[in-house]
Design a protein around this motif. Sequence first.
Motif, PDB file in Angstrom:
ATOM      1  N   THR A   5       4.144  -5.802   2.929  1.00  0.00           N
ATOM      2  CA  THR A   5       3.646  -4.648   2.192  1.00  0.00           C
ATOM      3  C   THR A   5       4.497  -3.440   2.522  1.00  0.00           C
ATOM      4  O   THR A   5       5.070  -3.336   3.604  1.00  0.00           O
ATOM      5  CB  THR A   5       2.177  -4.338   2.544  1.00  0.00           C
ATOM      6  N   ASP A  49       4.311   0.942   2.062  1.00  0.00           N
ATOM      7  CA  ASP A  49       3.459   2.073   1.718  1.00  0.00           C
ATOM      8  C   ASP A  49       4.292   3.272   1.319  1.00  0.00           C
ATOM      9  O   ASP A  49       5.340   3.549   1.892  1.00  0.00           O
ATOM     10  CB  ASP A  49       2.574   2.478   2.906  1.00  0.00           C
ATOM     11  N   ASP A  91       3.878  -6.593  -1.598  1.00  0.00           N
ATOM     12  CA  ASP A  91       3.010  -5.586  -2.214  1.00  0.00           C
ATOM     13  C   ASP A  91       3.556  -4.198  -1.929  1.00  0.00           C
ATOM     14  O   ASP A  91       4.100  -3.944  -0.852  1.00  0.00           O
ATOM     15  CB  ASP A  91       1.587  -5.679  -1.671  1.00  0.00           C
ATOM     16  N   HIS A 132       2.235  -0.183  -1.917  1.00  0.00           N
ATOM     17  CA  HIS A 132       1.081   0.713  -1.988  1.00  0.00           C
ATOM     18  C   HIS A 132       1.560   2.137  -2.239  1.00  0.00           C
ATOM     19  O   HIS A 132       2.418   2.641  -1.525  1.00  0.00           O
ATOM     20  CB  HIS A 132       0.284   0.687  -0.673  1.00  0.00           C
ATOM     21  N   ASN A 176      -0.048   5.868  -2.264  1.00  0.00           N
ATOM     22  CA  ASN A 176      -1.245   6.610  -1.855  1.00  0.00           C
ATOM     23  C   ASN A 176      -1.151   8.049  -2.352  1.00  0.00           C
ATOM     24  O   ASN A 176      -0.147   8.725  -2.132  1.00  0.00           O
ATOM     25  CB  ASN A 176      -1.382   6.598  -0.333  1.00  0.00           C
ATOM     26  N   LYS A 190      -5.576   5.160  -4.037  1.00  0.00           N
ATOM     27  CA  LYS A 190      -4.607   4.167  -3.577  1.00  0.00           C
ATOM     28  C   LYS A 190      -4.249   3.250  -4.739  1.00  0.00           C
ATOM     29  O   LYS A 190      -5.115   2.615  -5.330  1.00  0.00           O
ATOM     30  CB  LYS A 190      -5.186   3.351  -2.429  1.00  0.00           C
ATOM     31  N   THR A 244      -1.904   0.027  -5.790  1.00  0.00           N
ATOM     32  CA  THR A 244      -1.190  -1.105  -5.192  1.00  0.00           C
ATOM     33  C   THR A 244      -0.583  -1.973  -6.284  1.00  0.00           C
ATOM     34  O   THR A 244      -1.297  -2.432  -7.182  1.00  0.00           O
ATOM     35  CB  THR A 244      -2.128  -1.967  -4.331  1.00  0.00           C
ATOM     36  N   ILE A 297       0.797  -5.448  -6.773  1.00  0.00           N
ATOM     37  CA  ILE A 297       0.632  -6.687  -6.025  1.00  0.00           C
ATOM     38  C   ILE A 297       1.658  -7.729  -6.459  1.00  0.00           C
ATOM     39  O   ILE A 297       1.923  -7.900  -7.643  1.00  0.00           O
ATOM     40  CB  ILE A 297      -0.797  -7.248  -6.226  1.00  0.00           C
TER      41      ILE A 297
END
Length: 388
Positions: free
Chosen positions: A3, A5, A32, A34, A36, A83, A85, A87
């Motif tokens: 992941t 971010d 993934d 993310h 935010n 948030k 995401t 995927i």
Amino acid sequence: MRTCDALLLGLNSFQQGCFETNIPLVIEEGSDIHFNFSFTYDNFGLLRLLKDNEKILQIEDNDVTLDTRPNSIEFTPLTGFAKFTLINVDASDTGQYKCVLSGQLKDPVYNLTVISSTKEFTIRNPMSNVVYENNSVVSVVEDEPVTLSCKVVGGLWNRPSITWILDDAIKHLIDYRTNHTEFDEYYEETTMSISRAEANLDGLTITCTAREGKVYLYLSIKRKPTLTSPTSLTEGIPVDMVCILNATTDSFPTFSWELDGYDVTENSTHRQQADHKVFVSMLRFYPIRRYFAKELICKIGNDENRFTSYSIEVKYPATITSLYATPSEFVEIHDNVNLSCAASGFPLPTLYWSKQQVGGNDIWLEVTTAHTRYTSEWNSGINFHINQ
């Protein structure tokens, strides 16, 4: 599951730019991402996330709209925080991502590249552009150079990883070198060159390893023929030229013969010796003549560099081919006369001049001009001054 971010904080952060700089520009497929977001309801307005200028996310007040990838996008609204995401990214997610806040485009703009997590190997010969699969045989003509290029694509890597491995038993006999031609975190290419593929390298195992993968290749040396002939060739005597090939296969090769560029294969015969991997072709001159003193080539198949050559030299006796004077009829006393003599033969004859004395012995004369060769003849000239 990997992941990544990207934290976007407050309207003040939006004024400076929609994305923080820690968003990766290159990511493996299957991971993934993310995003935010943090904002206040009083002055939030309209927020849009664009990919290649097409909207994929829109937030207006508490109304969230997802326009693409409905089965692989998650969005979780919280108080003053959201948030987003993406995927299980794949190659279709590669593109340019922008942020628009209340109708204004915000910097920076990011170009995201999603790369394959599968390590794909390609090994090829850059000269012939032949591509080899795993466990392939690389055929090269004896004593010729060979260059292989190993390329690997896929997976993130922070250092060059390609390694060439040669058989320990014979690699000390090989003059080879490697060169990293290109490298970045998801692509790498390296070449390996052997300056001379000698016969003792036949069967050599070559391994390219990179990013937890391996490809095996096996070197096959296509031997060059050897040509033998009698030590001395004399005109009028039958002569056999023998071309021998020590092969690495039991299949009979194709022999061809050329004399001074002309195909003379029809005058040859072929056979296989008791040793099944020794093949012989014989070309007969019946008999050998002086005009056969040319370059003879024995060639195997259609390989441009798989041949051997021999310069034929035929012995034959010396013969005077011309003798003349200039002027050719009458010369007055105290005038000059030029005498010219030409002779052919092999080995090349030596020419001498003599003057016959009345009632005495011949006098050998020194030649005043150098010998000059013209085709298969020697020419010699001398200048006389007529005294009486």
